[in-house]
Scaffold this active site. Structure first.
Site, short mmCIF file in Angstrom:
data_model
loop_
_atom_site.label_atom_id
_atom_site.label_comp_id
_atom_site.label_asym_id
_atom_site.label_seq_id
_atom_site.Cartn_x
_atom_site.Cartn_y
_atom_site.Cartn_z
N LYS A 19 -0.38 -7.15 -3.82
CA LYS A 19 0.34 -6.23 -4.69
C LYS A 19 0.52 -4.89 -4.00
O LYS A 19 -0.16 -4.54 -3.04
CB LYS A 19 -0.42 -6.03 -6.00
CG LYS A 19 -1.76 -5.27 -5.85
CD LYS A 19 -1.60 -3.77 -5.99
CE LYS A 19 -2.87 -2.98 -5.81
NZ LYS A 19 -3.26 -2.70 -4.43
N SER A 137 -5.96 -15.53 4.47
CA SER A 137 -5.08 -14.56 3.83
C SER A 137 -4.10 -13.97 4.82
O SER A 137 -4.44 -13.72 5.98
CB SER A 137 -5.92 -13.44 3.19
OG SER A 137 -5.08 -12.54 2.49
N ALA A 143 -6.37 -2.68 3.06
CA ALA A 143 -5.15 -1.93 3.36
C ALA A 143 -4.42 -1.47 2.12
O ALA A 143 -3.31 -0.94 2.21
CB ALA A 143 -4.22 -2.78 4.23
N GLY A 144 -5.01 -1.67 0.94
CA GLY A 144 -4.36 -1.23 -0.29
C GLY A 144 -3.34 -2.19 -0.84
O GLY A 144 -2.55 -1.83 -1.71
N LEU A 145 -3.36 -3.44 -0.36
CA LEU A 145 -2.37 -4.44 -0.79
C LEU A 145 -2.98 -5.50 -1.70
O LEU A 145 -2.40 -6.57 -1.89
CB LEU A 145 -1.73 -5.10 0.44
CG LEU A 145 -0.99 -4.17 1.39
CD1 LEU A 145 -0.33 -4.95 2.52
CD2 LEU A 145 0.07 -3.34 0.64
N GLY A 146 -4.15 -5.22 -2.25
CA GLY A 146 -4.72 -6.14 -3.22
C GLY A 146 -5.36 -7.37 -2.63
O GLY A 146 -5.42 -8.41 -3.29
N SER A 147 -5.87 -7.27 -1.40
CA SER A 147 -6.48 -8.46 -0.78
C SER A 147 -7.68 -8.95 -1.60
O SER A 147 -7.87 -10.17 -1.76
CB SER A 147 -6.90 -8.16 0.66
OG SER A 147 -7.86 -7.11 0.71
N SER A 148 -8.49 -8.04 -2.12
CA SER A 148 -9.66 -8.47 -2.89
C SER A 148 -9.23 -9.08 -4.22
O SER A 148 -9.82 -10.08 -4.68
CB SER A 148 -10.62 -7.30 -3.13
OG SER A 148 -10.07 -6.36 -4.03
N GLU A 185 -13.49 -8.60 -9.45
CA GLU A 185 -13.10 -7.29 -8.95
C GLU A 185 -14.15 -6.23 -9.31
O GLU A 185 -14.39 -5.30 -8.54
CB GLU A 185 -11.75 -6.88 -9.55
CG GLU A 185 -10.55 -7.54 -8.88
CD GLU A 185 -10.25 -6.89 -7.54
OE1 GLU A 185 -9.50 -5.92 -7.50
OE2 GLU A 185 -10.83 -7.35 -6.55
N ASP A 196 -4.78 -4.50 -10.40
CA ASP A 196 -4.60 -5.37 -9.25
C ASP A 196 -4.67 -6.84 -9.64
O ASP A 196 -3.81 -7.65 -9.27
CB ASP A 196 -5.66 -5.07 -8.18
CG ASP A 196 -5.40 -3.78 -7.43
OD1 ASP A 196 -4.60 -2.96 -7.93
OD2 ASP A 196 -6.00 -3.58 -6.37
#
Length: 340
Positions: A19, A137, A143-148, A185, A196
């Site tokens: 995201k 992944s 990196a702020g792209l919702g990997s978690s 999360e 997220d």
């Protein structure tokens, strides 16, 4: 956009998107609005049951290779304690793990513990079954792209399916995945807003507000963005804690900043609702709102020199850019108007 979670059996695969947050980082934690959308970069989880009682976790993106006997995982009932309450009960299983590896393993252990307990309560005679989970992944970690959140969504969907808890209509199943992804999360980030996991579970572009859920933003799809990775590692949990401490010390300063971030999300929602897609694609207010949001986040102390540099370079080329996600590094989002 394609559905965000796909399943097949008996061995099966799950995938969930990453995201971006266009507006509302950090303010969303305090009940403010955020605008977010899924991206075409995904986490994939491959689940294979076995006849033994061993669980094999292979999570190469966070350097995890682990074998755990099912009987070594303590099971807990569904009381309302925050997921981090249980961390000490799993400490022996995450000893000597790095920060990211530890967070991923703890998220798995928490979900397994709770869902196994629920499954046994509903089906007392069901035998314990081992399995292998492998993930890969295409989202850069931290990196702020919702990997978690993407990982958490895959994990929740896979374990709910394994324990035969994904029942009912499709919408109810998706809601259940979202509920448990949020709990994972919480293990990873402490006090996330929930935006997220909502985006990685449901997909699409949405306006989100904690406690109210999401509203679709149909016109968002006509906007074009470029993601720029600063390659500076970030820690969302630390960034969120930093804003909380700043707000506690200077509430009369920080609360108006959070209100202003909320106002940006509200203004953008109104702009999308009243502007034809062809005009929205190069509307000057989009650039202004992007620039304002970055400045406000910088004032909250969550930017980074690399993110500010990307913003400055973009401005020299007539483009608008801002940080996306928790900040302190990670990715910047550059808006590309139609015709550029």
């Amino acid at each position: 956009m394609a559905p965000s979670v796909t399943l097949s059996a008996p061995a099966f695969a799950v995938s969930a998107p990453g995201k971006v947050i266009l507006f509302g980082e950090h303010a969303v934690v305090y009940g403010k609005r955020a605008v977010a959308a899924s991206v075409d970069l995904r986490t994939y989880l491959f689940f294979e049951p076995n006849t033994g009682d061993q669980i094999h976790l292979s999570l190469p993106d966070v350097n995890v290779t682990l074998m755990i006997p099912c009987c070594d995982i303590p099971l807990f009932d569904e009381c309302a304690n925050h997921p981090n309450f249980y961390e000490t009960h799993f400490s022996a299983l995450v000893a000597d793990q790095g920060l990211q590896a530890r967070a991923a393993i703890l998220a798995f252990l928490y979900l397994y513990s709770k869902l196994a307990f629920r499954s046994r309560r509903l089906n007392p005679g069901m035998p314990t079954r081992g399995f292998t989970i492998r993930t890969r992944s295409f989202l850069p970690v931290g990196a702020g792209l919702g990997s978690s959140a993407s990982f958490s969504t895959c994990l929740a969907a896979a374990l709910l399916k394994h324990f035969d808890l994904l029942t009912g209509p499709a919408a109810a199943r998706q809601d259940l995945v979202n509920e448990w992804a949020f709990r994972a999360e919480q293990v990873i980030h402490g006090h996330p807003s929930g935006v997220d996991n909502c985006i990685t579970t449901y997909g699409g572009a949405k306006l989100y507000r904690k406690g109210e859920g999401t509203h679709d933003l149909a016109g968002f799809g006509g906007l074009r963005f470029v993601l720029v990775d600063t390659c500076v590692p970030k820690n969302t949990k630390q960034m969120v804690a930093g804003v909380a401490a700043f707000r506690e010390r200077y509430p009369s300063v920080v609360n108006p900043l959070l209100d202003a971030v909320d106002g940006i999300a509200e203004t953008f929602q109104a702009l999308v609702a009243t502007t034809p897609a062809a005009q929205l694609a190069n509307h000057p207010d989009v650039a202004r709102l992007i620039g304002l949001n970055h400045v406000l986040l910088s004032l909250l102390g969550v930017s980074h020199t690399a993110l500010d540099t990307i913003r400055d370079v973009a401005r020299r080329h007539g483009l608008a850019a801002k940080m996306t996600g928790g900040g302190g590094g990670g990715c910047a989002l550059v808006w590309i108007p139609q015709g550029k």
